[in-house]
Design an enzyme around this catalytic site. Structure first.
Site, mmCIF file in Angstrom:
data_model
loop_
_atom_site.group_PDB
_atom_site.id
_atom_site.type_symbol
_atom_site.label_atom_id
_atom_site.label_comp_id
_atom_site.label_asym_id
_atom_site.label_seq_id
_atom_site.Cartn_x
_atom_site.Cartn_y
_atom_site.Cartn_z
ATOM 1 N N HIS A 102 0.828 -1.214 0.000
ATOM 2 C CA HIS A 102 0.000 0.000 0.000
ATOM 3 C C HIS A 102 0.859 1.260 0.000
ATOM 4 C CE1 HIS A 102 0.986 -0.554 4.273
ATOM 5 N NE2 HIS A 102 0.699 0.722 4.462
ATOM 6 N N ASP A 104 0.343 4.928 2.034
ATOM 7 C CA ASP A 104 -0.411 5.231 3.257
ATOM 8 C C ASP A 104 -1.644 6.088 2.996
ATOM 9 O OD1 ASP A 104 1.180 3.814 5.055
ATOM 10 O OD2 ASP A 104 2.640 5.456 5.151
ATOM 11 N N HIS A 256 4.804 0.261 0.248
ATOM 12 C CA HIS A 256 5.510 -0.606 1.191
ATOM 13 C C HIS A 256 4.625 -1.755 1.652
ATOM 14 C CE1 HIS A 256 3.575 2.565 3.537
ATOM 15 N NE2 HIS A 256 3.514 1.718 4.559
ATOM 16 N N ARG A 271 6.046 5.244 14.743
ATOM 17 C CA ARG A 271 5.846 5.819 13.418
ATOM 18 C C ARG A 271 5.397 7.273 13.491
ATOM 19 N NH1 ARG A 271 2.434 4.087 8.302
ATOM 20 N NH2 ARG A 271 1.506 6.134 8.088
HETATM 21 C C1 SIN Z 1 3.046 0.646 8.002
HETATM 22 O O1 SIN Z 1 2.418 0.406 6.993
HETATM 23 O O2 SIN Z 1 3.120 1.781 8.478
HETATM 24 C C2 SIN Z 1 3.789 -0.459 8.736
HETATM 25 C C3 SIN Z 1 5.151 -0.655 8.173
HETATM 26 C C4 SIN Z 1 5.946 -1.673 8.978
HETATM 27 O O3 SIN Z 1 5.482 -2.120 10.037
HETATM 28 O O4 SIN Z 1 7.046 -2.035 8.554
#
Ligand code: SIN
Length: 281
Positions: A102, A104, A256, A271
């Site tokens: 995806h 974000d 990612h 995050r």
């Molecule tokens: C996310 O999509 O923010 C998670 C990425 C991760 O946990 O590596």
């Protein structure tokens, strides 16, 4: 290769991703260092720092040098630093947050420009995150399909089933009671990056529900082709986390996917999401 005066930049794959040496997030960085890090971020789409020892407040201060931290929809931030969203998978949990390819929160009218993820606890193996270069994915399409995509708009929804499943454990941990409301936004399937001027594919299996003006049955064959194409191995890199690693990705041109291959172990990430603008054709 570009010359840098203050930092060292080592690509980790042909498509995207570079490790940066010479940056200590705990220090007040010179403007020139920040400018070089931003240059590397734009060139490599996702950059990685290693061995960072920072408090949550220092992580927020570092993030502010690159953008405006914003709260993540649906999840609570840390009490001592509300702009930091903990991304946690506990030993007994089966789902990993965002465990699907995806970009974000494309269901927001102004999706984030990027995110910074700092590893606090990592499993003994597994839990890597993959990234995919959406400039390359776009450029590899035939001229005919690139023309077809011109002017097409994708409708993103926050409640597609596969991505909703990846949030279940995170919402339980956050003690969220009510079912989150559906968020929707419309964005071009191909966007022009506001800083580099390059075109990138901008759709994902996680969030794109259909093409505007098309039925779901009409949309899905083309979308499914794009979703498979955009994560071909040659467009990707894979990052192995250690405690103190930071990944900073450009949500406008990179996707990612965190790999869920470490059941029975804990993974704790902090995050920060940075505000973005409305995607343009
Ligand atoms: C996310 O999509 O923010 C998670 C990425 C991760 O946990 O590596």
């Amino acid at each position: 290769m570009r010359n840098y005066r203050h930092i060292e930049v080592r690509p980790i794959a042909g498509a995207l991703g570079a490790e940066i040496a010479g940056v200590d997030m705990a220090r007040d960085l010179d403007d020139e260092v920040v400018a070089e890090v931003r240059r590397a971020f734009l060139d490599h789409l996702v950059i990685f720092l290693r061995d960072q020892k920072v408090t949550p407040q220092q992580q927020v201060a570092f993030a502010r040098r690159f953008g405006e931290p914003i709260e993540y929809p649906q999840l609570k931030g840390l009490p001592e630093a509300p702009m930091i969203t903990p991304v946690v998978k506990l030993e007994h949990e089966r789902h990993n947050f965002g465990g699907i390819w995806h970009s974000d929160t494309t269901y927001l009218p102004e999706p984030p420009m990027g995110s910074m993820l700092l590893a606090r606890e990592v499993p003994p193996y597994g839990g890597d995150t993959m990234f995919a270069n959406q400039y390359l994915a776009y450029e590899a399409l035939s001229e005919g399909l690139r023309k077809t995509l011109e002017g097409l708009v994708g409708i993103s929804s926050s409640t597609k089933a596969d991505v909703t499943r990846t949030r279940e454990d995170a919402l339980k941990q956050a003690g969220a009671g009510a079912t989150p409301k559906t968020l929707q936004a419309e964005h071009p399937l191909v966007r022009t990056h506001p800083e580099t001027g390059r075109k990138a594919l901008y759709t994902s299996d996680a969030h794109t529900a259909c093409i505007k003006g098309w039925t779901e049955a009409e949309s899905l064959p083309l979308l499914r082709f794009l979703w498979q194409h955009q994560v071909r191995p040659e467009f990707t890199c894979r990052f192995r986390w250690e405690v103190g690693s930071l990944a900073f990705w450009d949500n406008r041109c990179a996707m990612h996917n965190p790999i869920n291959d470490y059941h029975g172990f804990r993974r704790v990430m902090h995050r920060i999401t940075l505000a973005g603008d409305r995607p343009r054709v």
